[in-house]
Design a protein around this motif. Structure first.
Motif, PDB file in Angstrom:
ATOM      1  N   ALA A  23     -66.460 154.403  47.455  1.00 47.06           N
ATOM      2  CA  ALA A  23     -65.577 152.862  47.194  1.00 47.06           C
ATOM      3  C   ALA A  23     -65.016 152.699  46.083  1.00 47.06           C
ATOM      4  CB  ALA A  23     -66.691 151.885  48.188  1.00 47.06           C
ATOM      5  N   LEU A  24     -65.520 153.073  44.900  1.00 46.36           N
ATOM      6  CA  LEU A  24     -65.639 152.784  43.575  1.00 46.36           C
ATOM      7  C   LEU A  24     -64.121 153.164  42.767  1.00 46.36           C
ATOM      8  CD1 LEU A  24     -68.778 151.649  41.427  1.00 46.36           C
ATOM      9  CD2 LEU A  24     -66.830 150.463  41.938  1.00 46.36           C
ATOM     10  N   GLU A  25     -64.037 154.637  43.233  1.00 49.14           N
ATOM     11  CA  GLU A  25     -62.705 155.671  43.294  1.00 49.14           C
ATOM     12  C   GLU A  25     -61.453 155.446  43.940  1.00 49.14           C
ATOM     13  OE1 GLU A  25     -64.183 159.632  44.607  1.00 49.14           O
ATOM     14  OE2 GLU A  25     -65.030 159.905  42.676  1.00 49.14           O
ATOM     15  N   VAL A  26     -61.811 154.833  45.335  1.00 49.16           N
ATOM     16  CA  VAL A  26     -61.071 154.151  45.863  1.00 49.16           C
ATOM     17  C   VAL A  26     -60.315 152.797  45.173  1.00 49.16           C
ATOM     18  CG1 VAL A  26     -59.568 153.083  48.384  1.00 49.16           C
ATOM     19  CG2 VAL A  26     -61.714 155.621  48.244  1.00 49.16           C
ATOM     20  N   LYS A  27     -60.999 152.085  45.116  1.00 45.42           N
ATOM     21  CA  LYS A  27     -60.888 150.548  44.544  1.00 45.42           C
ATOM     22  C   LYS A  27     -59.888 150.874  43.030  1.00 45.42           C
ATOM     23  CE  LYS A  27     -63.240 147.360  46.605  1.00 45.42           C
ATOM     24  NZ  LYS A  27     -65.458 146.962  46.071  1.00 45.42           N
ATOM     25  N   PHE A  28     -60.443 152.071  42.347  1.00 43.41           N
ATOM     26  CA  PHE A  28     -60.552 152.337  41.006  1.00 43.41           C
ATOM     27  C   PHE A  28     -58.651 152.725  41.645  1.00 43.41           C
ATOM     28  CE2 PHE A  28     -58.854 155.727  37.597  1.00 43.41           C
ATOM     29  CZ  PHE A  28     -59.279 154.939  36.811  1.00 43.41           C
ATOM     30  N   PHE A  29     -58.249 153.871  42.616  1.00 47.78           N
ATOM     31  CA  PHE A  29     -56.698 154.579  42.442  1.00 47.78           C
ATOM     32  C   PHE A  29     -55.725 153.213  43.405  1.00 47.78           C
ATOM     33  CE2 PHE A  29     -54.254 156.713  45.728  1.00 47.78           C
ATOM     34  CZ  PHE A  29     -54.071 157.083  45.033  1.00 47.78           C
ATOM     35  N   LYS A  30     -56.960 151.879  44.117  1.00 47.86           N
ATOM     36  CA  LYS A  30     -55.713 150.607  43.672  1.00 47.86           C
ATOM     37  C   LYS A  30     -55.273 150.145  43.374  1.00 47.86           C
ATOM     38  CE  LYS A  30     -57.102 150.992  49.390  1.00 47.86           C
ATOM     39  NZ  LYS A  30     -57.252 150.179  50.041  1.00 47.86           N
TER      40      LYS A  30
ATOM     41  N   VAL B 284     -49.348 150.615  37.900  1.00 50.36           N
ATOM     42  CA  VAL B 284     -48.144 151.006  37.927  1.00 50.36           C
ATOM     43  C   VAL B 284     -46.920 150.237  38.739  1.00 50.36           C
ATOM     44  CG1 VAL B 284     -47.046 153.232  38.675  1.00 50.36           C
ATOM     45  CG2 VAL B 284     -49.625 153.627  37.588  1.00 50.36           C
ATOM     46  N   GLN B 285     -46.957 149.935  39.624  1.00 50.26           N
ATOM     47  CA  GLN B 285     -46.059 148.853  40.518  1.00 50.26           C
ATOM     48  C   GLN B 285     -45.599 148.048  39.470  1.00 50.26           C
ATOM     49  OE1 GLN B 285     -48.085 148.360  44.218  1.00 50.26           O
ATOM     50  NE2 GLN B 285     -46.396 149.724  45.202  1.00 50.26           N
ATOM     51  N   LEU B 286     -47.201 147.170  38.649  1.00 50.21           N
ATOM     52  CA  LEU B 286     -46.534 145.890  38.269  1.00 50.21           C
ATOM     53  C   LEU B 286     -45.906 146.074  36.176  1.00 50.21           C
ATOM     54  CD1 LEU B 286     -49.712 143.990  39.161  1.00 50.21           C
ATOM     55  CD2 LEU B 286     -47.417 143.304  39.817  1.00 50.21           C
ATOM     56  N   GLU B 287     -46.335 147.294  36.012  1.00 49.64           N
ATOM     57  CA  GLU B 287     -45.285 148.181  35.096  1.00 49.64           C
ATOM     58  C   GLU B 287     -43.967 147.862  35.295  1.00 49.64           C
ATOM     59  OE1 GLU B 287     -47.965 150.893  33.655  1.00 49.64           O
ATOM     60  OE2 GLU B 287     -49.201 149.839  32.133  1.00 49.64           O
ATOM     61  N   LYS B 288     -43.766 148.859  36.281  1.00 50.19           N
ATOM     62  CA  LYS B 288     -42.178 149.044  37.237  1.00 50.19           C
ATOM     63  C   LYS B 288     -41.675 148.279  36.908  1.00 50.19           C
ATOM     64  CE  LYS B 288     -39.311 151.366  40.125  1.00 50.19           C
ATOM     65  NZ  LYS B 288     -39.258 152.539  41.294  1.00 50.19           N
ATOM     66  N   LYS B 289     -42.259 146.934  38.119  1.00 55.35           N
ATOM     67  CA  LYS B 289     -41.840 145.578  37.998  1.00 55.35           C
ATOM     68  C   LYS B 289     -41.391 144.859  36.209  1.00 55.35           C
ATOM     69  CE  LYS B 289     -39.855 142.799  41.466  1.00 55.35           C
ATOM     70  NZ  LYS B 289     -39.102 142.461  41.969  1.00 55.35           N
ATOM     71  N   ASN B 290     -42.068 145.418  36.087  1.00 58.23           N
ATOM     72  CA  ASN B 290     -41.825 144.135  34.643  1.00 58.23           C
ATOM     73  C   ASN B 290     -40.504 145.161  33.472  1.00 58.23           C
ATOM     74  OD1 ASN B 290     -42.926 142.535  32.549  1.00 58.23           O
ATOM     75  ND2 ASN B 290     -43.314 144.174  31.320  1.00 58.23           N
ATOM     76  N   GLN B 291     -40.963 146.239  33.665  1.00 58.22           N
ATOM     77  CA  GLN B 291     -39.673 146.871  33.053  1.00 58.22           C
ATOM     78  C   GLN B 291     -38.397 145.821  33.528  1.00 58.22           C
ATOM     79  OE1 GLN B 291     -39.922 148.156  29.639  1.00 58.22           O
ATOM     80  NE2 GLN B 291     -37.486 148.856  30.709  1.00 58.22           N
ATOM     81  N   GLU B 292     -37.853 146.707  35.282  1.00 55.30           N
ATOM     82  CA  GLU B 292     -37.190 145.676  35.973  1.00 55.30           C
ATOM     83  C   GLU B 292     -36.604 144.088  35.659  1.00 55.30           C
ATOM     84  OE1 GLU B 292     -37.849 146.159  39.868  1.00 55.30           O
ATOM     85  OE2 GLU B 292     -37.745 148.451  39.525  1.00 55.30           O
TER      86      GLU B 292
END
Length: 96
Positions: free
Chosen positions: A10-17, A23-31
């Motif tokens: 469960a922790l691995e799944v949460k960590f992956f999410k 990554v999505q937020l960093e990409k959005k921030n760069q945009e």
């Protein structure tokens, strides 16, 4: 031990999410940073255009006052005299 394994999974799944979200937020921030830079450049261009247009308005006002009409003859004469004084001053500066 089975509960510990489920907890780790469960922790691995949460960590992956969370990692995907990061990554999505960093990409959005760069945009957003790139968009901000573009808007700043556009703003500078628009400011330069406004300055240029204001200068053109001032020139047109001067031309209109120099063309003059019966109502503006006195203003036109004063403007011409002012311009002549400026030209004389420039000539005097160049003579020195």
């Amino acid at each position: 031990m089975n509960d510990l394994s489920k907890l780790i999974d469960a922790l691995e799944v949460k960590f992956f999410k969370l990692n995907q979200k990061l990554v999505q937020l960093e990409k959005k921030n760069q945009e957003m940073v790139e968009l901000l830079e573009q808007v700043k450049k556009d703003n500078e261009v628009k400011a330069a255009q406004v300055t240029s247009l204001n200068e053109q308005i001032d020139k047109l006002k001067m031309v209109n006052s120099l063309l003059g009409s019966d109502e503006n003859k006195r203003e036109t004469k004063l403007k011409i005299n002012s311009l002549i004084r400026e030209i004389d001053y420039c000539i005097a500066q160049l003579s020195d």
